[in-house]
Motif scaffolding. Sequence first.
Motif, PDB file in Angstrom:
ATOM      1  N   GLY A  65     -26.772  29.977  29.799  1.00  0.00           N
ATOM      2  CA  GLY A  65     -25.659  30.823  30.603  1.00  0.00           C
ATOM      3  C   GLY A  65     -25.036  31.970  29.195  1.00  0.00           C
ATOM      4  N   VAL A  66     -24.979  31.651  28.037  1.00  0.00           N
ATOM      5  CA  VAL A  66     -24.334  32.661  26.984  1.00  0.00           C
ATOM      6  C   VAL A  66     -25.454  33.715  26.934  1.00  0.00           C
ATOM      7  CG1 VAL A  66     -24.306  32.895  24.554  1.00  0.00           C
ATOM      8  CG2 VAL A  66     -23.166  31.125  25.872  1.00  0.00           C
ATOM      9  N   ALA A  67     -26.947  33.571  26.912  1.00  0.00           N
ATOM     10  CA  ALA A  67     -27.751  34.606  26.764  1.00  0.00           C
ATOM     11  C   ALA A  67     -27.633  35.217  28.042  1.00  0.00           C
ATOM     12  CB  ALA A  67     -29.249  33.837  26.752  1.00  0.00           C
ATOM     13  N   CYS A  68     -27.665  34.758  29.318  1.00  0.00           N
ATOM     14  CA  CYS A  68     -27.751  35.391  30.490  1.00  0.00           C
ATOM     15  C   CYS A  68     -26.282  36.556  30.508  1.00  0.00           C
ATOM     16  CB  CYS A  68     -27.598  34.712  31.650  1.00  0.00           C
ATOM     17  SG  CYS A  68     -29.084  33.703  31.978  1.00  0.00           S
ATOM     18  N   ILE A  69     -25.264  35.771  30.262  1.00  0.00           N
ATOM     19  CA  ILE A  69     -23.925  36.716  30.340  1.00  0.00           C
ATOM     20  C   ILE A  69     -24.178  38.101  29.393  1.00  0.00           C
ATOM     21  CG2 ILE A  69     -21.549  36.809  29.646  1.00  0.00           C
ATOM     22  CD1 ILE A  69     -21.524  33.872  30.768  1.00  0.00           C
ATOM     23  N   ALA A  70     -24.585  37.562  28.106  1.00  0.00           N
ATOM     24  CA  ALA A  70     -24.808  38.669  27.017  1.00  0.00           C
ATOM     25  C   ALA A  70     -25.831  39.748  27.551  1.00  0.00           C
ATOM     26  CB  ALA A  70     -25.177  38.206  25.797  1.00  0.00           C
ATOM     27  N   SER A  71     -26.978  39.283  27.840  1.00  0.00           N
ATOM     28  CA  SER A  71     -28.139  40.271  28.578  1.00  0.00           C
ATOM     29  C   SER A  71     -27.338  40.976  29.485  1.00  0.00           C
ATOM     30  CB  SER A  71     -29.244  39.302  29.091  1.00  0.00           C
ATOM     31  OG  SER A  71     -29.852  38.581  28.027  1.00  0.00           O
ATOM     32  N   TRP A  72     -26.676  40.420  30.447  1.00  0.00           N
ATOM     33  CA  TRP A  72     -26.314  41.288  31.627  1.00  0.00           C
ATOM     34  C   TRP A  72     -25.312  42.402  31.151  1.00  0.00           C
ATOM     35  CZ3 TRP A  72     -21.188  42.258  33.417  1.00  0.00           C
ATOM     36  CH2 TRP A  72     -21.127  42.878  34.769  1.00  0.00           C
ATOM     37  N   LEU A  73     -24.358  41.936  30.138  1.00  0.00           N
ATOM     38  CA  LEU A  73     -23.445  42.877  29.632  1.00  0.00           C
ATOM     39  C   LEU A  73     -24.046  44.111  28.869  1.00  0.00           C
ATOM     40  CD1 LEU A  73     -20.782  40.710  28.308  1.00  0.00           C
ATOM     41  CD2 LEU A  73     -20.381  42.168  30.074  1.00  0.00           C
ATOM     42  N   VAL A 181     -26.278  33.907  21.626  1.00  0.00           N
ATOM     43  CA  VAL A 181     -26.950  32.389  21.473  1.00  0.00           C
ATOM     44  C   VAL A 181     -26.590  31.753  19.838  1.00  0.00           C
ATOM     45  CG1 VAL A 181     -29.009  31.300  21.450  1.00  0.00           C
ATOM     46  CG2 VAL A 181     -28.586  32.827  23.159  1.00  0.00           C
ATOM     47  N   TYR A 182     -26.744  32.491  18.840  1.00  0.00           N
ATOM     48  CA  TYR A 182     -26.614  31.903  17.576  1.00  0.00           C
ATOM     49  C   TYR A 182     -25.247  31.462  17.459  1.00  0.00           C
ATOM     50  CZ  TYR A 182     -25.804  30.966  12.801  1.00  0.00           C
ATOM     51  OH  TYR A 182     -25.475  30.270  11.621  1.00  0.00           O
ATOM     52  N   ARG A 183     -24.198  32.136  17.968  1.00  0.00           N
ATOM     53  CA  ARG A 183     -22.710  31.710  17.971  1.00  0.00           C
ATOM     54  C   ARG A 183     -22.489  30.215  18.745  1.00  0.00           C
ATOM     55  NH1 ARG A 183     -19.750  31.722  14.070  1.00  0.00           N
ATOM     56  NH2 ARG A 183     -17.673  32.049  15.202  1.00  0.00           N
ATOM     57  N   PHE A 184     -23.263  30.370  19.700  1.00  0.00           N
ATOM     58  CA  PHE A 184     -23.199  29.130  20.700  1.00  0.00           C
ATOM     59  C   PHE A 184     -23.729  28.049  19.796  1.00  0.00           C
ATOM     60  CE2 PHE A 184     -25.276  26.297  23.472  1.00  0.00           C
ATOM     61  CZ  PHE A 184     -23.862  25.764  24.324  1.00  0.00           C
ATOM     62  N   ALA A 185     -25.086  28.127  19.145  1.00  0.00           N
ATOM     63  CA  ALA A 185     -25.432  27.180  18.550  1.00  0.00           C
ATOM     64  C   ALA A 185     -24.775  26.745  17.282  1.00  0.00           C
ATOM     65  CB  ALA A 185     -26.915  27.665  18.076  1.00  0.00           C
ATOM     66  N   ASN A 186     -24.029  27.504  16.592  1.00  0.00           N
ATOM     67  CA  ASN A 186     -23.278  27.128  15.534  1.00  0.00           C
ATOM     68  C   ASN A 186     -22.201  26.611  15.777  1.00  0.00           C
ATOM     69  OD1 ASN A 186     -21.005  28.706  13.120  1.00  0.00           O
ATOM     70  ND2 ASN A 186     -22.933  27.655  12.331  1.00  0.00           N
TER      71      ASN A 186
END
Length: 308
Positions: A65-73, A181-186
């Motif tokens: 979800g995080v990757a999709c939002i960031a990619s869209w932005l 994605v990194y910040r989500f993982a952390n």
Amino acid sequence: MAMPLLLPLALAVALAVDRLLGEPPTWAHPVVGMGRYLGLFRLTKLAPAAGFIAGALAWLGGAAGVACIASWLEGWVLIALQPWASPLRLAGAAVLIGLLLKPLLAWRMLADEALAVEAALAESLAAGRARLSRLVSRDTSALSATEVREAAIETLAENLNDSVIAPLFWFAIAGLPGAAVYRFANTADAMWGYRDEREWCGKWAARADDVLSWLPARLTALVLMPQSPGSLLREARRTPSPNSGWPMAAMALRLGLRLSKPGVYVLHAAGRPVRAGDLRAARGAARQAVAAGAALMAALAWSLRSGL
């Protein structure tokens, strides 16, 4: 030549905004949103195998979800401004992507919180312990003033990677989705990655953070520039974590300090004890590392997109 410059310029914008304005409000902070998502899951009562699978699926769903939002932005900025068309459009895209990147790194807040521990210690040991408890998960109630300062310096060094260098590294590699994605993982590791009733549910999160932080942690140690690389390798292995020991050991060696976590590890045992003023010195060393790390990541982003 325009497009290879986009991410380096956006990186510079993000760091400038961080320095000038600090953190965005809670309601607009993506890391707060990640934490709220992770907080929805109560997986600790599951059996180990079921807990591991459930934790992995929850992590993967959140990361996707995080990757999709960031990619869209990021894609919206590129489509709307077409930065390859003119220098003005390139500058506008760099500003927008830099503003989106900023909440995924936190240098000013990290530096301010470290110095706040020293200011609290000037009031009383109890105040210093209380301020430190906002930064670390360990029990601070019985720490001496020296141990409070040690913990604050260790946290500053460790989070120099987690909150600055690693997000910039993954931004250089994979753009805004990489940093997100990194910040989500952390964040997931910080919330789930403990050896208690959360262990099996958080094991995937802990291992994912270990993998994504492996190279950035060593680059963080590099830009902290310890005087003895051989000693760095030896000292970094003293901590249970495969990554956090690198920036902490680099900081200890650079400042000539003995840093420790009682009953767990001692870094640079031959160094002098931490004293008043060392937190400010650690912040200065970290500030130089941020500048060096930002230059390194900007060069990496440019070279990857220019075909070098």
